[in-house]
Write a protein that holds these residues in place. Structure first.
Motif, PDB file in Angstrom:
ATOM      1  N   LEU A 170       0.842  -1.213   0.000  1.00 52.29           N
ATOM      2  CA  LEU A 170       0.000   0.000   0.000  1.00 52.29           C
ATOM      3  C   LEU A 170       0.867   1.248   0.000  1.00 52.29           C
ATOM      4  N   THR A 214       2.183   1.788  -3.394  1.00 52.94           N
ATOM      5  CA  THR A 214       1.129   2.348  -4.263  1.00 52.94           C
ATOM      6  C   THR A 214       0.988   3.843  -4.008  1.00 52.94           C
ATOM      7  N   LEU A 215       0.982   4.187  -2.739  1.00 47.74           N
ATOM      8  CA  LEU A 215       0.776   5.591  -2.369  1.00 47.74           C
ATOM      9  C   LEU A 215       1.902   6.478  -2.890  1.00 47.74           C
ATOM     10  N   THR A 263       0.394   6.569  -9.662  1.00 49.38           N
ATOM     11  CA  THR A 263      -0.861   6.168  -8.998  1.00 49.38           C
ATOM     12  C   THR A 263      -1.904   7.288  -9.144  1.00 49.38           C
ATOM     13  N   GLN A 321      -6.747   5.881  -6.436  1.00 48.05           N
ATOM     14  CA  GLN A 321      -5.968   4.761  -5.859  1.00 48.05           C
ATOM     15  C   GLN A 321      -5.204   5.216  -4.613  1.00 48.05           C
ATOM     16  N   LYS A 322      -4.694   6.471  -4.710  1.00 45.31           N
ATOM     17  CA  LYS A 322      -3.950   6.995  -3.546  1.00 45.31           C
ATOM     18  C   LYS A 322      -4.857   7.068  -2.333  1.00 45.31           C
ATOM     19  N   ALA A 343      -5.436   3.674  -0.937  1.00 46.11           N
ATOM     20  CA  ALA A 343      -4.241   3.145  -0.252  1.00 46.11           C
ATOM     21  C   ALA A 343      -4.048   3.850   1.092  1.00 46.11           C
TER      22      ALA A 343
END
Ligand SMILES: Nc1ncnc2c1ncn2[C@@H]1O[C@H](COP(=O)(O)OP(=O)(O)OP(=O)(O)O)[C@@H](O)[C@H]1O
Length: 976
Positions: free
Chosen positions: A387, A390-391, A396, A400-401, A404
């Motif tokens: 996660l 991803t952040l 991203t 999505q941020k 996450a």
């Protein structure tokens, strides 16, 4: 096919369908006699007006012989009016089955059979059936499932906690909101949700004895939950009937006093062996534990907690008995997570950096390098690292941020704080409290007290003598000089209240505030008793008293007299009145003395300073100058600063400094400098707590972005016009008469033909009952039942409608000038259902789901363009005889359309199942990932726990694959 009666034929009674399949025994021109083997009844009818319908099957139907074998009909022949079915059995043999040999248990529950054999219901029944299914589908998926019905105000932090905990499987949490913020309500809301979701049938509530009645009443009036109160008398009465029975197994919902249960090992053992879905323990700060000593209360609750899937512990003052007891209570809830006291202490100290990391996530759109490093250092598990990656990844998307970030916050709160098991809201963050004012009244120290104190200081034997009776040891019991004086003086000596100046002050105060409600609290029962007597003798005031020496009934009637608008203006309580009681209708609190612990003080003030208090609270403290009481007052007010507002640091500071405070006071040293030191430590600690643990707790205890949509959804439900429409339709179908009382309320009563179970589980008399659909009205008027989609009245209607065949077959005419007369439409309602063991709670993933089709004779589905409601409005009922004629004439096309409908509904099913599978896998995989992550920081999490989840996941997946769709109801519509 002959419709003239002949022996051996099978007919059904239109009026008494429960009789099952009838067999013609004899018939002549005037009468016909039928035997109904399933009901073992014989009936004789006039042939002219017999309310009977011939049961005939057609090609493709599967029928059962009364020997138990089945046959799929391929053809049929008639001999002397008697039909013989020809077809293939399940073994692949061809056989004949004369209608006389049809299974008499064959019930025409299925919509298709009922329609094609002319069993049609009223249109309103069909409408109710469809609306019930679509509402059930909506209600099951609603985020506020289980939260609608309680008669409570919509308060954000409560709804958040209730929702967060109530949706869990076997929730085990500590509800630790500050005094009076609604822990009882939260516990009730959680229980209610678990019950509605079918996760909790059996619940045991343990409370201090003085609160038994208040709990019973709150459960009944706010939650419609009827608990059985167990005590000696009740248990003995049950055992007299049958000595072998376990009283705890005689009711599903049981409440009893904790002390009563703990004091009797046999009863405790009975309670343990009864097994529970939910155990609730109120005022859980009484469960004392240290590494060297576990109290009987702690051990008793520990063993009950092992026999219960869910556990809710309630306390406003979790650290009242120190951090060890607090830790031990958390361990009762999650033994895997809380294994090591020292590590728990270290974790508590480390909360500041976790809080900082959470804040960085909450605030930062883009994480700084420092924040990233902090998070890297804090999170170890693979899922959290993913996660974080991803952040921080440049490509991203914003969405999505956000996802996450939210998940990372959850992980941090769950794995590093106490977020998952502990909920604590503070007044400072809950709106609607008007605050407190402190008013102090110095009085001079009577010489009689001075003498007694002087004497005690010199006499160790006398000190020992008074220690037990005062529940505190010398010199602390000097804070209660009236007790010391009473214990040591000769009987004929003047009573203390004759010279104690606090008494005159109290008398004047009560006379002056006669139009107000005043609660007086003191530490000891005897002081409370003496005070009432003194007020009566000295001032002619009759003031009720409330203390541990009274029976529950006496105490409750004293509290009720005080609560009554016309009742007593004051109540005098010993310390037991300072726990759990609801006295927020008063705004004046007199502390006749001060307790020795700040949490106890907070409990006292919390009787008034709680939800529902509309005024600023006036805390009045009369004290004797230069006494221990005087010292305690400055200690609480200037040192701990916990009278004018609650203080999160007070309990910790008390542990750190109370011994020094006592020493200084004993040696008559000045307190000023010492109290300044305490005040500085307080500021420092408060800031530290605000930066660390409190931030974490507050974040996980009231997540406003999750609470607000819940409140909005509940507020919208309160205004839902469909509820009223549904009720009116159901009243009509079930034979309930109703009269409007005003815009929101009505009175309902049994009509002449009311179905017996319509009012099951509802308090009512012969005249019925009154109800309201408005939350505000329900809060103001206890005489009205608050009816929501989750009230037993609606549940009865829904249960009865969906578990029987009522309304599953109907015929109607359509009045619409644009549609040519004679046009045929068929409305088919399919139900998607999955049968699985109850414990799997499959409905959480696949709720009862309806598929509605509206087919024309070409087999086109018009459902998307013609809504159920729009169509229903244009329909009119037809006489049963006409309906039967229509069905008979159109039987071949109806069969074809049903077959076509079956195929269409089958085609929709895989998408629904796939959605349920995805949701289920996502949820369980998250749970499994959490356990794996916890395993990395806690070696005590066993692999078996993960295995249990995996087995559940597999069982759910298999069950979902067995989902079936069946025709639930059918309506034939002919344009007129
Ligand atoms: N949502 C609500 N709607 C209406 N009344 C409420 C609500 N929440 C709490 N109350 C009332 O506020 C009072 C305090 O609530 P409750 O007894 O649940 O608090 P508590 O946190 O358990 O208190 P204590 O710490 O004293 O045990 C009660 O009279 C309760 O009925």
């Amino acid at each position: 096919m002959s419709s003239v009666f002949a022996p051996g034929q099978r007919w059904i009674s239109d009026a008494e369908q429960d009789l099952g399949l009838g067999l013609v025994l004899a018939a002549d021109l005037r009468s016909v006699t039928l035997f109904f083997p399933a009901a073992d009844e014989t009936r004789c009818y006039s042939t002219q007006h017999a309310p009977l319908t011939r049961l005939l099957f057609a090609e493709g139907d599967v029928i059962e012989s009364h020997a138990g074998w089945r046959l799929q009909v391929d053809d049929l022949k008639e001999i002397d009016g008697h039909v013989i079915y020809i077809g293939e059995t399940e073994d692949g043999d061809w056989r004949e089955l004369p209608e006389a040999q049809l299974s008499h248990r064959l019930r025409l529950q299925q919509a298709k059979d009922r329609l094609l054999t002319g069993q049609v219901d009223r249109n309103s029944w069909f409408n109710l059936r469809y609306l019930t299914l679509s509402q059930q589908e909506r209600l099951h998926q609603s985020p506020v499932r289980g939260l609608r019905a309680p008669r409570v105000d919509l308060i954000a932090h409560q709804m958040y906690i209730a929702h967060e905990v109530g949706k869990r499987f076997a929730p085990r949490v500590l509800l630790a909101d500050e005094v009076g913020l609604g822990k009882t309500i939260e516990a009730g809301l959680i229980l209610q949700q678990q019950r509605i979701q079918g996760r909790c049938q059996r619940a045991l509530i343990l409370v201090p004895e003085p609160l038994l009645h208040q709990w019973l009443v709150e459960l009944m009036r706010r939650f419609n939950l009827h608990f059985s109160l167990l005590d000696d008398a009740h248990c003995e009465a049950l055992e007299e009937e049958d000595p072998s029975l376990n009283p705890f197994e005689q009711s599903q919902l049981v409440i009893c006093a904790l002390d009563w249960l703990i004091d009797d090992p046999e009863r405790l053992q009975q309670a343990e062996s009864a097994t529970w879905d939910m155990l609730i323990v109120d005022e859980a700060h009484h469960l004392r534990w240290t590494p060297d000593y576990a109290s009987p209360e702690y051990l008793g609750v520990q063993s009950l907690a092992e026999h219960s899937r869910g556990v809710l512990l309630l306390t406003a003052t979790p650290e009242q008995l120190g951090i060890e007891s607090h830790f031990a209570r958390l361990r009762l809830l999650d033994p895997a997570r809380y294994t090591d006291l020292e590590r728990f202490r270290a974790e508590e100290a480390d909360y500041q950096s976790i809080a900082q990391a959470v804040r960085a996530l909450l605030e930062g759109q883009n994480l700084s390098a420092q924040d990233q490093a902090l998070l890297q250092a804090k999170i170890h598990s693979d899922d959290s690292q993913e996660l974080l990656a991803t952040l921080c990844h440049p490509e991203t998307s914003a969405e999505q941020k956000q996802s996450a970030r939210t998940q990372l916050i959850e992980h941090l709160l769950d794995r590093y704080g106490t977020g998952r098991v502990l909920f604590r809201n503070r007044r400072a963050h809950v709106q609607g409290f008007a605050g407190r004012t402190l008013l102090t009244y110095p009085q001079s120290m009577p010489s009689a007290y001075q003498e007694v104190l002087h004497q005690l200081a010199q006499d160790e034997t006398a000190q020992e003598l008074v220690d037990d009776a005062c529940k505190a040891s010398w010199p602390l019991n000097a804070a209660y000089p009236e007790r010391l004086y009473s214990l040591l003086q000769a009987e004929e000596a003047e009573p203390w209240w004759q010279f104690d100046p606090r008494l005159n002050w109290l008398l004047d105060f009560l006379l002056q505030e006669q139009d107000e409600k005043v609660l007086v609290i003191c530490a000891h029962a005897q002081t409370a008793i003496d005070l009432t007597e003194a007020l009566r003798i000295l001032g002619g005031l009759y003031v009720p008293v409330f203390h541990e020496g009274m029976s529950i009934i006496e105490r409750d009637s004293a509290a009720a007299w005080f609560a009554d608008d016309e009742g007593a203006p004051a109540l005098i309580c010993s310390e037991i009145g300072s726990e759990g009681r609801n006295f927020q209708f008063a705004r004046h609190l007199v502390l006749f003395d001060l307790p020795l612990h700040p949490d106890q003080l907070e409990q006292r003030i919390g009787r008034l300073d709680r939800i529902g208090q509309k005024h600023q609270i006036q805390v009045h403290i009369p004290y004797l100058q230069a006494s221990w009481q005087h010292a305690l007052l400055t200690w609480y007010d200037q040192g701990l600063a916990c009278i004018r507002q609650p203080s999160a640091a007070a309990a910790t500071l008390w542990h750190r400094y109370f011994a020094t405070f006592c020493q200084r006071q004993e040696r008559a040293q000045a307190l000023d400098v010492f109290l300044q030191e305490v005040a500085q430590a307080r500021e420092h600690l408060t800031e530290e707590l605000d930066q660390g643990r409190n931030t974490l707790l507050e974040l996980s205890s009231n997540r406003s972005h999750l609470a607000q949509p819940l409140l909005a959804a509940l507020a919208a439900e309160d205004k839902d016009p469909e509820l009223r429409e549904y009720l009116e339709l159901a009243f009509d179908v079930f034979g309930v008469d109703s009269d409007d009382l005003d815009e929101h309320s009505l009175h309902v009563r049994p009509g002449k033909e009311m179905q017996a179970d319509a009012f099951a589980n509802i308090r009512h008399d012969e005249e019925g009952f009154s109800l309201t659909l408005s939350r505000q009205q329900a809060l103001a008027r206890e005489d009205l039942q608050f009816v929501t989609w989750e009230h037993p009245l609606i549940e009865n209607f829904m249960e009865r409608t969906s578990s029987t065949q009522m309304g599953n077959s109907a015929v109607a005419t359509l009045k619409n000038p644009k549609i040519p007369a004679g046009t045929l439409l068929v409305e088919l309602i399919y139900r998607v259902a999955c049968s699985a063991p109850k414990a799997l709670n499959i409905e959480n993933f696949l709720p009862p789901t309806g598929i509605r089709l509206l087919l024309d004779t070409q087999g086109r589905n018009l459902a998307a363009s013609v809504s159920f409601k729009g169509l229903s409005r244009q329909l009119e009922w037809v006489k049963k005889s006409v309906a039967r004629e229509v069905v008979k004439m159109r039987a071949p096309i109806l069969r074809e359309l049903i077959e076509q409908g079956d195929k269409l509904a089958q085609a929709e099913m895989p998408t629904l199942v796939e959605k349920a599978q995805t949701q289920m896998h996502q949820q369980l995989e998250q749970e499994i990932a959490r356990l794996h992550a916890l395993q990395q920081i806690n070696t005590c999490i066993r692999e078996e726990e993960v295995q249990v989840l995996k087995i559940r996941q597999q069982a759910l997946a298999e069950a979902l694959n067995q989902t079936q769709v069946h025709l639930d109801a059918i309506r034939v519509i002919v344009a007129a």
